[in-house]
Write a protein that holds these residues in place. Structure first.
Motif, PDB file in Angstrom:
ATOM      1  N   SER A  60       0.821  -1.202   0.000  1.00  0.00           N
ATOM      2  CA  SER A  60       0.000   0.000   0.000  1.00  0.00           C
ATOM      3  C   SER A  60       0.860   1.259   0.000  1.00  0.00           C
ATOM      4  CB  SER A  60      -0.921  -0.013   1.223  1.00  0.00           C
ATOM      5  OG  SER A  60      -1.626   1.194   1.335  1.00  0.00           O
ATOM      6  N   TYR A  61       1.918   1.261   0.828  1.00  0.00           N
ATOM      7  CA  TYR A  61       2.817   2.416   0.860  1.00  0.00           C
ATOM      8  C   TYR A  61       3.538   2.593  -0.469  1.00  0.00           C
ATOM      9  CZ  TYR A  61       2.246   2.875   5.935  1.00  0.00           C
ATOM     10  OH  TYR A  61       1.736   3.069   7.189  1.00  0.00           O
ATOM     11  N   LEU A  62       3.942   1.502  -1.091  1.00  0.00           N
ATOM     12  CA  LEU A  62       4.631   1.595  -2.375  1.00  0.00           C
ATOM     13  C   LEU A  62       3.695   2.082  -3.482  1.00  0.00           C
ATOM     14  CD1 LEU A  62       6.854  -1.604  -2.191  1.00  0.00           C
ATOM     15  CD2 LEU A  62       7.601   0.775  -1.986  1.00  0.00           C
ATOM     16  N   ILE A  63       2.455   1.644  -3.442  1.00  0.00           N
ATOM     17  CA  ILE A  63       1.465   2.111  -4.424  1.00  0.00           C
ATOM     18  C   ILE A  63       1.186   3.593  -4.224  1.00  0.00           C
ATOM     19  CG2 ILE A  63      -0.976   1.943  -5.076  1.00  0.00           C
ATOM     20  CD1 ILE A  63      -0.694  -1.109  -4.570  1.00  0.00           C
ATOM     21  N   SER A  64       1.069   4.012  -2.969  1.00  0.00           N
ATOM     22  CA  SER A  64       0.833   5.425  -2.666  1.00  0.00           C
ATOM     23  C   SER A  64       2.001   6.288  -3.145  1.00  0.00           C
ATOM     24  CB  SER A  64       0.625   5.592  -1.167  1.00  0.00           C
ATOM     25  OG  SER A  64       0.492   6.943  -0.830  1.00  0.00           O
ATOM     26  N   ALA A  65       3.210   5.821  -2.913  1.00  0.00           N
ATOM     27  CA  ALA A  65       4.390   6.554  -3.369  1.00  0.00           C
ATOM     28  C   ALA A  65       4.421   6.628  -4.894  1.00  0.00           C
ATOM     29  CB  ALA A  65       5.656   5.895  -2.844  1.00  0.00           C
ATOM     30  N   ALA A  66       4.054   5.542  -5.558  1.00  0.00           N
ATOM     31  CA  ALA A  66       4.034   5.524  -7.025  1.00  0.00           C
ATOM     32  C   ALA A  66       3.022   6.525  -7.564  1.00  0.00           C
ATOM     33  CB  ALA A  66       3.732   4.127  -7.531  1.00  0.00           C
ATOM     34  N   LYS A  67       1.878   6.637  -6.909  1.00  0.00           N
ATOM     35  CA  LYS A  67       0.870   7.610  -7.340  1.00  0.00           C
ATOM     36  C   LYS A  67       1.375   9.040  -7.180  1.00  0.00           C
ATOM     37  CE  LYS A  67      -3.251   4.843  -6.536  1.00  0.00           C
ATOM     38  NZ  LYS A  67      -4.455   4.658  -5.719  1.00  0.00           N
ATOM     39  N   LYS A  68       2.039   9.306  -6.056  1.00  0.00           N
ATOM     40  CA  LYS A  68       2.568  10.647  -5.823  1.00  0.00           C
ATOM     41  C   LYS A  68       3.671  11.002  -6.817  1.00  0.00           C
ATOM     42  CE  LYS A  68       1.479  10.695  -0.943  1.00  0.00           C
ATOM     43  NZ  LYS A  68       2.005  10.645   0.431  1.00  0.00           N
ATOM     44  N   LEU A  69       4.433  10.006  -7.224  1.00  0.00           N
ATOM     45  CA  LEU A  69       5.500  10.219  -8.202  1.00  0.00           C
ATOM     46  C   LEU A  69       4.978  10.162  -9.635  1.00  0.00           C
ATOM     47  CD1 LEU A  69       8.222   8.031  -6.491  1.00  0.00           C
ATOM     48  CD2 LEU A  69       8.342  10.492  -6.838  1.00  0.00           C
ATOM     49  N   LYS A  70       3.697   9.837  -9.783  1.00  0.00           N
ATOM     50  CA  LYS A  70       3.054   9.694 -11.091  1.00  0.00           C
ATOM     51  C   LYS A  70       3.773   8.645 -11.930  1.00  0.00           C
ATOM     52  CE  LYS A  70       1.269  14.323 -10.974  1.00  0.00           C
ATOM     53  NZ  LYS A  70       1.348  15.675 -11.465  1.00  0.00           N
ATOM     54  N   ALA A  71       4.138   7.547 -11.260  1.00  0.00           N
ATOM     55  CA  ALA A  71       4.820   6.437 -11.916  1.00  0.00           C
ATOM     56  C   ALA A  71       3.811   5.335 -12.196  1.00  0.00           C
ATOM     57  CB  ALA A  71       5.941   5.914 -11.031  1.00  0.00           C
ATOM     58  N   GLY A  72       3.980   4.658 -13.296  1.00  0.00           N
ATOM     59  CA  GLY A  72       3.053   3.615 -13.690  1.00  0.00           C
ATOM     60  C   GLY A  72       3.210   2.313 -12.928  1.00  0.00           C
ATOM     61  N   ASN A  73       4.388   2.060 -12.400  1.00  0.00           N
ATOM     62  CA  ASN A  73       4.604   0.811 -11.673  1.00  0.00           C
ATOM     63  C   ASN A  73       5.676   1.011 -10.606  1.00  0.00           C
ATOM     64  OD1 ASN A  73       7.150   0.615 -12.950  1.00  0.00           O
ATOM     65  ND2 ASN A  73       6.252  -0.488 -14.672  1.00  0.00           N
ATOM     66  N   ARG A  74       5.941  -0.058  -9.878  1.00  0.00           N
ATOM     67  CA  ARG A  74       6.869  -0.015  -8.753  1.00  0.00           C
ATOM     68  C   ARG A  74       8.299   0.328  -9.205  1.00  0.00           C
ATOM     69  NH1 ARG A  74       7.031  -4.684  -4.232  1.00  0.00           N
ATOM     70  NH2 ARG A  74       9.015  -4.205  -3.268  1.00  0.00           N
ATOM     71  N   THR A  75       8.731  -0.251 -10.297  1.00  0.00           N
ATOM     72  CA  THR A  75      10.084  -0.009 -10.790  1.00  0.00           C
ATOM     73  C   THR A  75      10.284   1.449 -11.168  1.00  0.00           C
ATOM     74  OG1 THR A  75      10.124  -2.273 -11.628  1.00  0.00           O
ATOM     75  CG2 THR A  75      11.796  -0.769 -12.473  1.00  0.00           C
ATOM     76  N   LYS A  76       9.320   2.019 -11.862  1.00  0.00           N
ATOM     77  CA  LYS A  76       9.419   3.427 -12.235  1.00  0.00           C
ATOM     78  C   LYS A  76       9.374   4.326 -11.006  1.00  0.00           C
ATOM     79  CE  LYS A  76       7.548   3.081 -16.878  1.00  0.00           C
ATOM     80  NZ  LYS A  76       6.473   3.496 -17.785  1.00  0.00           N
ATOM     81  N   ALA A  77       8.577   3.944 -10.016  1.00  0.00           N
ATOM     82  CA  ALA A  77       8.494   4.726  -8.781  1.00  0.00           C
ATOM     83  C   ALA A  77       9.841   4.737  -8.068  1.00  0.00           C
ATOM     84  CB  ALA A  77       7.417   4.159  -7.862  1.00  0.00           C
ATOM     85  N   ILE A  78      10.497   3.582  -8.016  1.00  0.00           N
ATOM     86  CA  ILE A  78      11.808   3.500  -7.368  1.00  0.00           C
ATOM     87  C   ILE A  78      12.829   4.326  -8.142  1.00  0.00           C
ATOM     88  CG2 ILE A  78      13.698   1.932  -6.792  1.00  0.00           C
ATOM     89  CD1 ILE A  78      11.456  -0.188  -6.257  1.00  0.00           C
ATOM     90  N   ALA A  79      12.799   4.231  -9.461  1.00  0.00           N
ATOM     91  CA  ALA A  79      13.737   5.005 -10.286  1.00  0.00           C
ATOM     92  C   ALA A  79      13.516   6.503 -10.091  1.00  0.00           C
ATOM     93  CB  ALA A  79      13.580   4.632 -11.755  1.00  0.00           C
ATOM     94  N   ASP A  80      12.264   6.933 -10.048  1.00  0.00           N
ATOM     95  CA  ASP A  80      11.971   8.347  -9.820  1.00  0.00           C
ATOM     96  C   ASP A  80      12.386   8.792  -8.430  1.00  0.00           C
ATOM     97  OD1 ASP A  80      10.994   8.747 -12.339  1.00  0.00           O
ATOM     98  OD2 ASP A  80       8.879   8.632 -11.776  1.00  0.00           O
ATOM     99  N   ALA A  81      12.179   7.939  -7.436  1.00  0.00           N
ATOM    100  CA  ALA A  81      12.573   8.290  -6.063  1.00  0.00           C
ATOM    101  C   ALA A  81      14.083   8.450  -5.963  1.00  0.00           C
ATOM    102  CB  ALA A  81      12.088   7.204  -5.100  1.00  0.00           C
ATOM    103  N   ILE A  82      14.829   7.586  -6.646  1.00  0.00           N
ATOM    104  CA  ILE A  82      16.289   7.712  -6.648  1.00  0.00           C
ATOM    105  C   ILE A  82      16.702   8.985  -7.390  1.00  0.00           C
ATOM    106  CG2 ILE A  82      18.428   6.698  -7.534  1.00  0.00           C
ATOM    107  CD1 ILE A  82      17.101   3.950  -7.035  1.00  0.00           C
ATOM    108  N   ARG A  83      16.072   9.228  -8.521  1.00  0.00           N
ATOM    109  CA  ARG A  83      16.403  10.405  -9.328  1.00  0.00           C
ATOM    110  C   ARG A  83      16.124  11.695  -8.566  1.00  0.00           C
ATOM    111  NH1 ARG A  83      13.067   9.496 -13.414  1.00  0.00           N
ATOM    112  NH2 ARG A  83      14.401   7.814 -14.161  1.00  0.00           N
ATOM    113  N   ARG A  84      15.047  11.700  -7.785  1.00  0.00           N
ATOM    114  CA  ARG A  84      14.692  12.899  -7.017  1.00  0.00           C
ATOM    115  C   ARG A  84      15.326  12.940  -5.632  1.00  0.00           C
ATOM    116  NH1 ARG A  84       8.737  14.476  -8.833  1.00  0.00           N
ATOM    117  NH2 ARG A  84       8.811  13.585 -10.893  1.00  0.00           N
ATOM    118  N   ARG A  85      16.190  11.948  -5.386  1.00  0.00           N
ATOM    119  CA  ARG A  85      16.954  11.848  -4.144  1.00  0.00           C
ATOM    120  C   ARG A  85      16.082  11.726  -2.904  1.00  0.00           C
ATOM    121  NH1 ARG A  85      21.816  16.027  -5.579  1.00  0.00           N
ATOM    122  NH2 ARG A  85      22.521  14.862  -7.359  1.00  0.00           N
ATOM    123  N   LEU A  86      14.972  11.027  -3.058  1.00  0.00           N
ATOM    124  CA  LEU A  86      14.152  10.689  -1.895  1.00  0.00           C
ATOM    125  C   LEU A  86      14.783   9.546  -1.137  1.00  0.00           C
ATOM    126  CD1 LEU A  86      10.622  10.833  -3.544  1.00  0.00           C
ATOM    127  CD2 LEU A  86      11.577  12.457  -1.924  1.00  0.00           C
TER     128      LEU A  86
END
Length: 88
Positions: A60-86
């Motif tokens: 649930s937390y990973l899905i919520s983070a993906a929505k906030k990052l506007k990422a389509g899936n878990r992998t993209k959410a992680i990549a965006d979080a790394i890119r944005r230095r979260l």
């Protein structure tokens, strides 16, 4: 000329710093606590054991983070979080 084009292509878009600040403040520590181990390749089950959350809560937390990052899936959410230095 190449150096100029490279610098131009890798430069942050205008206003990026403001968006990043707002984005960082919208992430609870719990979501970051789940994104960090996920960025290391851990599964939801292993993240749940490490954090003490249930597997459904981690997902649930990973899905919520993906929505906030506007990422389509878990992998993209992680990549965006790394890119944005979260996460590191």
């Amino acid at each position: 000329m190449r150096a100029f084009l490279f610098a131009r292509a890798t430069a942050a878009p205008p206003g990026w710093r403001r968006r990043r600040t707002r984005l960082n403040s919208s992430f609870p520590k719990r979501e970051i606590a789940c994104l960090s181990p996920a960025s290391l390749g851990l599964t939801s089950e292993k993240i749940a054991k490490a954090t003490g959350y249930r597997v459904n809560t981690v997902n649930s937390y990973l899905i919520s983070a993906a929505k906030k990052l506007k990422a389509g899936n878990r992998t993209k959410a992680i990549a965006d979080a790394i890119r944005r230095r979260l996460v590191a």
